[in-house]
Scaffold this motif. Structure first.
Motif, mmCIF file in Angstrom:
data_model
loop_
_atom_site.group_PDB
_atom_site.id
_atom_site.type_symbol
_atom_site.label_atom_id
_atom_site.label_comp_id
_atom_site.label_asym_id
_atom_site.label_seq_id
_atom_site.Cartn_x
_atom_site.Cartn_y
_atom_site.Cartn_z
ATOM 1 N N LEU A 1 7.802 -8.177 -8.462
ATOM 2 C CA LEU A 1 7.864 -6.846 -9.071
ATOM 3 C C LEU A 1 7.138 -6.874 -10.417
ATOM 4 O O LEU A 1 7.501 -7.638 -11.305
ATOM 5 N N THR A 2 6.118 -6.051 -10.544
ATOM 6 C CA THR A 2 5.357 -5.969 -11.794
ATOM 7 C C THR A 2 5.609 -4.628 -12.456
ATOM 8 O O THR A 2 5.488 -3.586 -11.818
ATOM 9 N N ARG B 1 4.407 -2.695 -7.721
ATOM 10 C CA ARG B 1 3.953 -2.395 -9.074
ATOM 11 C C ARG B 1 4.548 -1.051 -9.481
ATOM 12 O O ARG B 1 4.387 -0.059 -8.766
ATOM 13 N N LEU B 2 5.278 -1.048 -10.588
ATOM 14 C CA LEU B 2 5.844 0.207 -11.108
ATOM 15 C C LEU B 2 5.074 0.630 -12.342
ATOM 16 O O LEU B 2 4.813 -0.198 -13.229
ATOM 17 N N ASN B 3 4.715 1.908 -12.411
ATOM 18 C CA ASN B 3 4.042 2.443 -13.594
ATOM 19 C C ASN B 3 5.076 3.145 -14.470
ATOM 20 O O ASN B 3 5.508 4.257 -14.169
ATOM 21 N N LEU B 4 5.462 2.458 -15.539
ATOM 22 C CA LEU B 4 6.601 2.939 -16.323
ATOM 23 C C LEU B 4 6.357 4.323 -16.928
ATOM 24 O O LEU B 4 7.289 5.095 -17.112
ATOM 25 N N ILE C 1 3.765 -0.286 -3.355
ATOM 26 C CA ILE C 1 4.212 -1.554 -2.772
ATOM 27 C C ILE C 1 3.038 -2.544 -2.756
ATOM 28 O O ILE C 1 1.902 -2.169 -2.465
ATOM 29 N N ALA C 2 3.336 -3.801 -3.091
ATOM 30 C CA ALA C 2 2.326 -4.860 -3.180
ATOM 31 C C ALA C 2 2.706 -6.001 -2.223
ATOM 32 O O ALA C 2 3.802 -6.007 -1.673
ATOM 33 N N GLY D 1 0.807 -1.220 0.000
ATOM 34 C CA GLY D 1 0.000 0.000 0.000
ATOM 35 C C GLY D 1 0.838 1.266 0.000
ATOM 36 O O GLY D 1 0.394 2.314 -0.473
ATOM 37 N N ASP D 2 2.068 1.200 0.544
ATOM 38 C CA ASP D 2 2.954 2.375 0.522
ATOM 39 C C ASP D 2 3.206 2.807 -0.925
ATOM 40 O O ASP D 2 3.328 1.970 -1.829
#
Lengths: 325, 325
Positions: B303-304, B233-236, B296-297, B152-153
């Motif tokens: 890592l997505t 999860r990273l939003n590229l 953070i998941a 959630g962070d």
């Protein structure tokens, strides 16, 4: 080297074997985190050892692991500090598991002996060299410095002088002494010097100055004289020499090694007359001899070498690592 | 090298330019002596830089002096620590006064900027390399670790990503961009990274974890995920990119540099939703942008990488110094 090899190297060093409670975070973050006890001063020293300059290229990794730490501990001993934490920066030409195992086992054996913790470091590829950062603790205001010697103070050294230089000479020239036990003892004095940690701590309230003998007596005592702005008289006939040296080498050679051989890692310190009795109490039970070899003089006198009361000249300076090729 | 050359080298480094009162004894004894303020935790990091591995052999000594310290400061920044003292172990192939002057002037300029003191070190002869030991202070219990991120962070980075890798590529391939100002800006991002010290300190009460980006976002964020036992999860499309990168390079190349180029020396950190408002207050006035790049998941997710909400594969890992030859 690959990422996997990095992890492999880490496995040899990422051991927590100490019981230290002042380490909040050791290896594994951007920094180590340390919480100092109250009323303690932190003592820090850094040493680099390069293959072919500071140690023989064919040194056994177990000897290297021991000695690299021992010579850094010697700097703490000279301040009267209690060993605490180590950082190790290791530059390696390749990943050799047997080398790493022998080196790290030997390093951790000595770390454990002093209940020290390896708190960080770095591993890189390159010509073999090591940089150690050693951290110790000493009660506030009680560290032994080089700068407190006063005219009249007596000059002492622990142990015997010149053995390490003799051991190095035997190794370098591939010589063997007729007596194998003596031969091994001198080699050991070179490869496995014993840092005088307990002696340093015992001297905290007694000595006015101290240094460890890494470059040779004349050179290192010179640092005390310069920092304290004093001179000194040394009585050469009182220099503590081992039977090994005395029995197997020429007197001139022995004297040269004792005065400027380097890597003795004994302590040289000064004590005022009023503390000599207490000194015997403090050092007497620690199992290592200590010998009065002279007296601090006024600055104008410089350093005088006396042999049975007569001045003597000596031209050899201490060991200078940059002179080595 | 001779004894005189030793003294010559010492002259370049034996400067006390800070106003620190916690240094009881700096250079010039067996150890430095430091007195910590109360209720401060000591943060220590060690880095070795080897010519040809960590920096280009033809680097200007002024750039090397700056960068060697800056990358170590970046480790302190990642802990939220206040810079205090430095040890420097320098291995040099020869004594070159112009080199020493340029290197040390640049080093001391940055030391002075942070009111740090050089407290010790060692100079040896050998292939050019440096080991720095950096010491900082952080209030007890407030250091930023890698291990505090929770699902959630929000994940943030300071500054822009990939510029340093672009600058290195320009240097390595002797390329010049058509716009000289853009060219110089990218080179500068590689040679003169700005450690995010103030940002790290401002994050002490807000971030649940932090790391500095030395090896590349994917690799370094991976350390946070591993230490915190979480996924991400990273939003590229949200990765902060400079106009220099965006305008002068192919999108695929830019993405590769941003994700795994290394040597950004920006901070990557995690902040819970409840602290986002405070974060804007704390970082908003420090003059460096900061960008939310993901969340953070749970650990199981790993890592997505998402591009406009769609998963994307990416194969390049971060920079691994041991891979370099």
């Amino acid at each position: 080297m690959s990422c996997g090899e990095f992890e492999l190297i880490a496995r040899y060093f990422n051991r927590v074997t100490s019981s230290r409670r002042d380490v909040e975070k050791g290896i594994g973050d951007d920094c180590a985190l340390l919480n100092l006890p109250e009323k303690q001063t932190l003592a820090i020293s850094t040493d680099t050892l390069v293959a072919g300059v500071h140690f023989l290229r064919d040194i056994h990794p177990a000897d290297l692991g021991y000695k690299a730490l021992a010579v850094n501990l010697s700097d703490l001993a000279a301040m009267g500090a209690d060993p605490a934490w180590l950082t190790l920066a290791l530059t390696l030409p390749e990943v050799d598991e047997r080398w790493l195992a022998a080196f790290s086992d030997s390093l951790f054996e000595l770390l454990d002996y002093y209940d020290m913790q390896l708190i960080g470091g770095d591993t890189t590829r390159g010509p073999l060299s090591l940089t150690l950062g050693i951290h110790g603790l000493v009660p506030v205001g009680r560290a032994l410095k080089r700068s407190g010697a006063r005219p009249g103070d007596w000059i002492f050294v622990t142990g015997t002088l010149g053995d390490s230089a003799a051991g190095l000479a035997l190794l370098q020239h591939h010589q063997r002494l007729s007596d194998p036990a003596v031969h091994e003892a001198l080699i050991k004095r070179h490869l496995r010097p014993m840092p005088r940690i307990l002696q340093g701590q015992a001297l905290r309230n007694l000595a006015t100055s101290a240094i460890d003998l890494s470059d040779g007596l004349i050179s290192d005592l010179g640092h005390i004289l310069a920092a304290s702005r004093v001179g000194a008289r040394l009585n050469l006939e009182t220099l503590p020499l081992s039977a090994a040296l005395h029995d197997h080498f020429e007197p001139e050679q022995v004297l040269r090694w004792a005065l400027s051989g380097g890597e003795d890692y004994e302590l040289c310190f000064t004590v005022p007359e009023v503390n000599r009795g207490a000194l015997d109490v403090a050092l007497g039970h620690l199992g290592v001899p200590y010998t009065c070899i002279g007296q601090i003089a006024p600055e104008g006198e410089g350093l005088t070498l006396l042999e049975n009361g007569k001045p003597r000249r000596f031209n050899h300076k201490g060991f200078d690592h940059f002179d080595a090729k």
